[in-house]
Design an enzyme around this catalytic site. Structure first.
Site, PDB file in Angstrom:
ATOM      1  CG  ASP A  85       8.798  16.443  61.777  1.00 37.70           C
ATOM      2  OD1 ASP A  85       9.942  16.148  62.158  1.00 37.70           O
ATOM      3  OD2 ASP A  85       8.556  17.031  60.704  1.00 37.70           O
ATOM      4  CG  ASP A 138      13.827  14.576  62.792  1.00 35.68           C
ATOM      5  OD1 ASP A 138      13.973  13.770  61.871  1.00 35.68           O
ATOM      6  OD2 ASP A 138      13.701  15.802  62.608  1.00 35.68           O
ATOM      7  CD  GLU A 139       9.157  12.898  58.971  1.00 34.93           C
ATOM      8  OE1 GLU A 139       8.139  13.108  58.295  1.00 34.93           O
ATOM      9  OE2 GLU A 139      10.312  13.164  58.578  1.00 34.93           O
TER      10      GLU A 139
END
Length: 499
Positions: free
Chosen positions: A11, A105-106
């Site tokens: 993350d 983003d993860e």
């Protein structure tokens, strides 16, 4: 549940805000909020400096401004975030063929599928190397969680924030999970949490102790049984490499309700074009067009139309959206519009008549209006002034690349700096200055020196030189007030407001 912590969850830390700080040297170490900047805007991401003041994602921007008035409030730059995301996902793909992106983003990664030895030491070494590689490639930081299941790997990455790595050893699941609130369990949203709270179930340990029968009684068979398994640490969900999108959509919330029908139609057409651009970027087509209309009273309507075949033709999507809008009353005001395409496919099966109409329309637009044509009475033929939103990239013919610090009363303030330069200089221009034009995001990490580009310390073309005293604004130009009427950021320190 695996016997080794070989499921990795990455993350990125405060992703949008961190990317903006990396791109704008003058904002590093200062509170930054990215999201909608108008009175109805919502915070997408807040930097850790802004979170100290209580600002968080999904908060109304107006409330964030009250909590942290000295922050830099910036418009999102999704083209930059996608570039960074592609670089990060590329690094994850080097670790394993099984990468499950959850957002820009993860992502989850199955390290065993990538040949990593099923041991804590080997998994930790991979996680640390990944963090170093991300920093080298993007200049940003990410937090890594390692565990024997997806749920625990995600919990571990939350504990690792910011810029850390946490391993949850198999066998310690109940010890780690027990004290956490029930909301930590995937699938427990506000409604489920309230149902559990009324039954006296507040923590994960309480959830496990309640037993499967009680949870089924409270929540139903499927939800209750699944929740009990997760609360007792049993999570066998695999990492799924392909998460096929079911739809592509875009939407906009307007600062003021739209009441003019023509304006609503034009905005819907613009959204349809944006939606098709995204569709084409993904290499897809779709057969069902959907519009979303949120009215002044927050009531939301959706309408859909299924075409005879999948399409990625902007004219077809625009016309379908227009037909759907015909059945919606917008006279009282519209605060949000959206257009989406679902029923996705990897090919198109165009309606030949629609295709011909599209080609004819494009040809007519390219040719321009006929000499005999006159604008309809009441039509505003004056060009619309350009909008310079805070945070967006610009380029000036003389001063090079920079970003918009603020605009208002006919002027725009630009800070000229690059990700690899010192904090840059500030200049103010008229909003219609012909030398100023929109720019493209620069990479966050300086490209390696090549022939003719020696790292001698000299500024390259289009780059700011060494910082000196801030230049005087353009003749007759004062610091630009923000659109909201609050004091403008100090030209030297945008995190500080002038009295």
């Amino acid at each position: 549940m695996r016997g080794a912590p070989t499921i990795l969850h990455l993350d990125m830390d405060a992703f949008y805000a961190s990317a903006e700080q990396a791109a704008k040297p003058s904002l590093r170490g200062k509170p930054v909020v990215v999201g909608g900047i108008g009175p109805r805007g919502v915070v997408a991401t807040a930097s850790y400096e802004a979170r100290v003041f209580g600002v968080h994602s999904a908060m109304a921007t107006a409330q964030a401004r009250r909590l942290c008035p000295n922050a830099a409030y910036l418009t999102p730059r999704f083209s930059l975030y996608r570039q960074v995301s592609d670089a990060v996902m590329g690094l994850l793909g080097e670790l394993s063929p099984l990468v499950e992106p959850l957002s820009l983003d993860e992502a989850f990664v199955d390290l065993e599928a990538g040949g990593v030895e099923p041991s804590t030491e080997a998994a930790r070494a991979v996680g640390e190397r990944l963090r170093r590689d991300i920093r080298t490639a993007t200049g940003l930081t990410g937090s890594v969680g390692l565990a024997g299941s997806k749920m625990l790997a995600k919990i571990a990455s939350e504990q690792a924030k910011p810029d850390g790595l946490v391993v949850i050893e198999p066998g310690t699941e109940l010890e780690v999970l027990g004290p956490m609130p029930a909301r930590a369990i995937p699938g427990v949203g506000p409604a489920t949490a309230e149902t559990l709270r009324r039954a006296g179930i507040l923590t994960v340990a309480d959830t496990a102790e309640a037993g499967e029968d009680e949870l089924v009684r409270l929540l139903g068979r499927a939800h209750g049984a699944g929740l009990y398994a997760l609360a007792t640490g049993r999570d066998d969900r695999p990492v799924v490499a392909e998460r096929d999108a079911k739809s592509v959509s875009v939407e906009d919330t307007f600062e003021e309700d739209l009441t003019d029908r023509l304006r609503v139609q034009l905005e819907l057409a613009r959204l349809a074009d944006r939606c098709v651009r995204r569709l084409r970027e993904a290499g897809r087509s779709g057969r069902t067009v959907v519009i979303k209309v949120r009215r002044y009273d927050f009531s939301t309507l959706t309408r859909s139309e299924t075409l005879r075949g999948p399409t990625d033709d902007p004219t077809v999507v625009r016309e379908a959206a227009a037909r759907l809008l015909d059945g919606v009353d917008t006279t009282a005001g519209v605060r949000l519009l959206g257009v989406g395409v679902s029923g996705l496919a990897d090919y198109t099966q165009e309606d030949l008549f629609a295709q011909a109409a599209s080609e004819a329309t494009q040809a007519a637009e390219a040719a321009g209006p006929k000499e005999s044509e006159e604008p309809a009475e009441g039509t505003d033929t004056a060009p619309r002034p350009r909008r310079w939103l805070p945070g967006l990239d610009v380029r000036h013919a003389e001063h090079g690349t920079g970003w918009v610090q603020g605009s208002g009363v006919g002027r725009v303030t630009v800070r000229f700096e690059q990700p690899w330069s010192p904090p840059g200089r500030v200049r103010t221009f008229a909003v219609d200055d012909p030398a100023l034009e929109p720019g493209e995001p620069l990479p966050l990490v300086r490209p390696p020196a090549g022939p003719g580009r020696e790292r001698s310390g000299e500024a390259q073309p289009g780059e700011p030189g060494e910082p000196g005293p801030a230049p005087e604004p353009a003749p007759g130009a004062d610091p630009v007030p923000s659109p909201e009427g609050s004091p403008s950021p100090d030209p030297v320190d945008p995190g500080r407001r002038r009295p």
